[in-house]
Design a protein around this motif. Sequence first.
Motif, PDB file in Angstrom:
ATOM      1  N   SER A  11     -64.502  64.999 -21.422  1.00 35.70           N
ATOM      2  CA  SER A  11     -64.490  64.031 -20.912  1.00 35.70           C
ATOM      3  C   SER A  11     -65.038  63.241 -19.829  1.00 35.70           C
ATOM      4  O   SER A  11     -65.577  62.412 -19.653  1.00 35.70           O
ATOM      5  CB  SER A  11     -63.277  63.414 -22.175  1.00 35.70           C
ATOM      6  N   LYS A  12     -63.942  63.392 -18.882  1.00 35.36           N
ATOM      7  CA  LYS A  12     -63.997  63.034 -17.588  1.00 35.36           C
ATOM      8  C   LYS A  12     -65.625  63.463 -17.198  1.00 35.36           C
ATOM      9  O   LYS A  12     -65.866  62.777 -16.252  1.00 35.36           O
ATOM     10  CB  LYS A  12     -62.529  63.858 -16.595  1.00 35.36           C
ATOM     11  N   LEU A  16     -68.477  60.698 -15.343  1.00 34.20           N
ATOM     12  CA  LEU A  16     -69.059  61.153 -14.208  1.00 34.20           C
ATOM     13  C   LEU A  16     -70.936  60.880 -14.923  1.00 34.20           C
ATOM     14  O   LEU A  16     -71.533  60.307 -13.862  1.00 34.20           O
ATOM     15  CB  LEU A  16     -68.919  62.119 -13.499  1.00 34.20           C
ATOM     16  N   ARG A  17     -71.196  61.498 -15.515  1.00 35.08           N
ATOM     17  CA  ARG A  17     -72.534  61.798 -15.897  1.00 35.08           C
ATOM     18  C   ARG A  17     -73.076  60.182 -16.847  1.00 35.08           C
ATOM     19  O   ARG A  17     -74.239  58.901 -15.981  1.00 35.08           O
ATOM     20  CB  ARG A  17     -72.974  62.292 -16.925  1.00 35.08           C
ATOM     21  N   LEU A  18     -71.482  59.219 -16.963  1.00 33.16           N
ATOM     22  CA  LEU A  18     -72.447  58.015 -17.440  1.00 33.16           C
ATOM     23  C   LEU A  18     -72.490  56.867 -15.825  1.00 33.16           C
ATOM     24  O   LEU A  18     -72.717  55.497 -15.928  1.00 33.16           O
ATOM     25  CB  LEU A  18     -71.490  57.508 -18.779  1.00 33.16           C
ATOM     26  N   GLY A  19     -72.112  57.820 -14.638  1.00 32.43           N
ATOM     27  CA  GLY A  19     -71.827  56.863 -13.199  1.00 32.43           C
ATOM     28  C   GLY A  19     -70.315  55.901 -13.886  1.00 32.43           C
ATOM     29  O   GLY A  19     -70.481  54.803 -12.467  1.00 32.43           O
ATOM     30  N   ILE A  20     -69.301  56.409 -14.180  1.00 34.79           N
ATOM     31  CA  ILE A  20     -68.288  55.686 -14.115  1.00 34.79           C
ATOM     32  C   ILE A  20     -67.321  56.802 -13.059  1.00 34.79           C
ATOM     33  O   ILE A  20     -67.596  57.923 -13.235  1.00 34.79           O
ATOM     34  CB  ILE A  20     -67.805  55.369 -15.260  1.00 34.79           C
ATOM     35  N   GLN A  21     -67.070  56.070 -11.811  1.00 40.18           N
ATOM     36  CA  GLN A  21     -66.869  56.848 -10.527  1.00 40.18           C
ATOM     37  C   GLN A  21     -64.947  56.653 -10.758  1.00 40.18           C
ATOM     38  O   GLN A  21     -65.106  54.985 -11.463  1.00 40.18           O
ATOM     39  CB  GLN A  21     -67.143  56.375  -9.511  1.00 40.18           C
TER      40      GLN A  21
END
Length: 90
Positions: free
Chosen positions: A24-25, A29-34
């Motif tokens: 999930s982590k 990141l792949r979703l662009g959530i930093q």
Amino acid sequence: MTIFRANITVNLRPSVLDPAGEASKEAALRLGIQGVNKIRIGKSILVEIEATNKEEAIQNIEMLSDRLLSNPVIENWTFDLNNIDLQQGA
């Protein structure tokens, strides 16, 4: 008898690897959530139980949590207990 509602949370112990949390982590990141440093996946369980008093309800919820709803070798659990008769329709 009084009806109590327990919200039980079961999580892996910190020393146990959590492949679902790591996946999930990486997906975050792949979703662009930093900035996501850690994700641990657990479960939440709602139990309504009748008991003569709060102490009996606590004892029964502890037994359920420890012996049925979790694996004490790899998981920790906590719970919040409320008397639902006092919450009128909660």
